[in-house]
Design a protein around this motif. Sequence first.
Motif, PDB file in Angstrom:
ATOM      1  N   ILE A  16       0.821  -1.188   0.000  1.00  0.00           N
ATOM      2  CA  ILE A  16       0.000   0.000   0.000  1.00  0.00           C
ATOM      3  C   ILE A  16       0.868   1.257   0.000  1.00  0.00           C
ATOM      4  O   ILE A  16       1.922   1.302   0.638  1.00  0.00           O
ATOM      5  CB  ILE A  16      -0.954   0.003   1.214  1.00  0.00           C
ATOM      6  CG1 ILE A  16      -2.076   1.015   0.995  1.00  0.00           C
ATOM      7  CG2 ILE A  16      -0.213   0.328   2.510  1.00  0.00           C
ATOM      8  CD1 ILE A  16      -3.204   0.870   1.989  1.00  0.00           C
ATOM      9  N   SER A  17       0.452   2.234  -0.741  1.00  0.00           N
ATOM     10  CA  SER A  17       1.215   3.484  -0.843  1.00  0.00           C
ATOM     11  C   SER A  17       0.408   4.623  -0.227  1.00  0.00           C
ATOM     12  O   SER A  17      -0.795   4.509   0.053  1.00  0.00           O
ATOM     13  CB  SER A  17       1.500   3.804  -2.305  1.00  0.00           C
ATOM     14  OG  SER A  17       0.300   4.120  -2.996  1.00  0.00           O
ATOM     15  N   GLU A  19      -0.496   7.256  -1.735  1.00  0.00           N
ATOM     16  CA  GLU A  19      -1.524   7.675  -2.686  1.00  0.00           C
ATOM     17  C   GLU A  19      -2.757   6.778  -2.591  1.00  0.00           C
ATOM     18  O   GLU A  19      -3.890   7.242  -2.702  1.00  0.00           O
ATOM     19  CB  GLU A  19      -0.965   7.664  -4.107  1.00  0.00           C
ATOM     20  CG  GLU A  19       0.070   8.747  -4.363  1.00  0.00           C
ATOM     21  CD  GLU A  19      -0.466  10.137  -4.064  1.00  0.00           C
ATOM     22  OE1 GLU A  19      -1.632  10.413  -4.435  1.00  0.00           O
ATOM     23  OE2 GLU A  19       0.254  10.935  -3.451  1.00  0.00           O
ATOM     24  N   ASP A  20      -2.513   5.464  -2.381  1.00  0.00           N
ATOM     25  CA  ASP A  20      -3.641   4.554  -2.207  1.00  0.00           C
ATOM     26  C   ASP A  20      -4.489   4.957  -0.994  1.00  0.00           C
ATOM     27  O   ASP A  20      -5.719   4.953  -1.048  1.00  0.00           O
ATOM     28  CB  ASP A  20      -3.151   3.117  -2.018  1.00  0.00           C
ATOM     29  CG  ASP A  20      -2.466   2.586  -3.270  1.00  0.00           C
ATOM     30  OD1 ASP A  20      -2.818   3.062  -4.370  1.00  0.00           O
ATOM     31  OD2 ASP A  20      -1.596   1.716  -3.132  1.00  0.00           O
ATOM     32  N   GLN A  24      -8.443   6.074  -0.719  1.00  0.00           N
ATOM     33  CA  GLN A  24      -9.382   5.334   0.120  1.00  0.00           C
ATOM     34  C   GLN A  24     -10.089   6.250   1.130  1.00  0.00           C
ATOM     35  O   GLN A  24     -11.257   6.023   1.476  1.00  0.00           O
ATOM     36  CB  GLN A  24      -8.655   4.224   0.871  1.00  0.00           C
ATOM     37  CG  GLN A  24      -8.147   3.101  -0.023  1.00  0.00           C
ATOM     38  CD  GLN A  24      -7.384   2.067   0.777  1.00  0.00           C
ATOM     39  OE1 GLN A  24      -7.680   1.845   1.943  1.00  0.00           O
ATOM     40  NE2 GLN A  24      -6.404   1.444   0.148  1.00  0.00           N
TER      41      GLN A  24
END
Length: 435
Positions: A16-17, A19-20, A24
């Motif tokens: 997971i980054s 940006e993710d 979300q």
Amino acid sequence: MSQSTRPRAESRSERISNEDVRVQLEGRAEVLESARARVAALESALRGRSWKRKLCARSSLVAEWLQHAEAVAEAQERTARRAEVEGWPDDLPLLKTARELEIRKRKLTTLVRERLAPMVSVSGPAVLNEELRRLEELVRRPAPRSPEPGEVLLYQTEKMLKATPRQLAAWVVSLLGAFGGMVALLFALLGHGPWTTGVPTTLLVMSLLVLLFRSGRVWLTSERLLWAPTFGEALSVPLESVPFGGVWLESALTLRVEGTPRVKVPFLSDSRYVATLVALHSQPPLRGLARSGVKLADAVVYPAELQEGVERRPGWAVLRPGGVSFVPEGTGRQVLSTVLGRETSLPAEPGWVLDQLRWMSATEFDAWVARLVSVSGGTSWSAWDGVRRGEEPLWKQLRLMKGNQVLVGQVEWSAQAASERVFSFWPKSSPQTER
């Protein structure tokens, strides 16, 4: 099943980054970042000696914080919950932002409480938004440097050149006491004796300087206690904000009032008198009555002495169309406590309380005087009960006699006409001596 899903959750957290996470959270990341900037700006504005000026200069800071407070709290809660459930790594920039925001909020909460506590009474756990709103209201509330039109004036300090000898003496004594120790210590440190020729001169100069630039002026009106210091901002304390027991004397010349805001008035020679008036007009039964601006005219309160043989009892007399009443000296606290309905430790004079009761109607005033005479061990004479008036003119002495008792006092010049008017109601058959 938990063993089979755990590796997938761990591998997902590794991939997971930031940006993710932002995607979300559906805009909550921006809410947290904006909040971090706002809380940093608020913290900066509230630090330093000029924090009031800085807070007023940046008028939108508090409003913006309060406007977004619910959204920020929701974003913090949602972010923390998803991070725990989905196992987000601690080094994600957004989580660092969330942690920094929380730390800064705690610091801001403490800072707001520190700024608010000297101004108003606060207790219990600090609540940031509520106390921040209260702080801004106090800082932005304009305090006039004189009473507003329409307010009924109950008391005001005299200007320096108009001060009475007693007031000047009180200020000088207090200042000498305050500065004497400092000057003596200074000369001791310099190796001089405590009674060198420079000490009296220094004390005199310092006293005169502070007298010229003393605490300022005090007004008590039907609405507020107003203190305008020579230097610094004025403070206006609404009487309705003063709780019972919220008035006391820190020293013989220092008045403290626990209102909104708090106020400390130093070098006030009439501190006992002002404290008594604030206590009376901030509580029932007198609260708000002075707004009428009408005081009972046919009632004269004056210092007097009740004499019977060799016994002498100083106190205060109340002259009314129906007769005269006497309340002995030394019963001020008892009298004030009776009127307020609760025990108070203020060192009041009975005459101060009796005079303020003149804001009541005639019926209420007479009822209260009768009650105070009873609780204080005083006495009352009816005008129809053989009371005689002496020959002396009012400006010189007021002498009333009943049997072997004599009530001797002196009416102020401003109350001479009212006294004569009261005597006009007394029965003509009363054996008054013609003047």
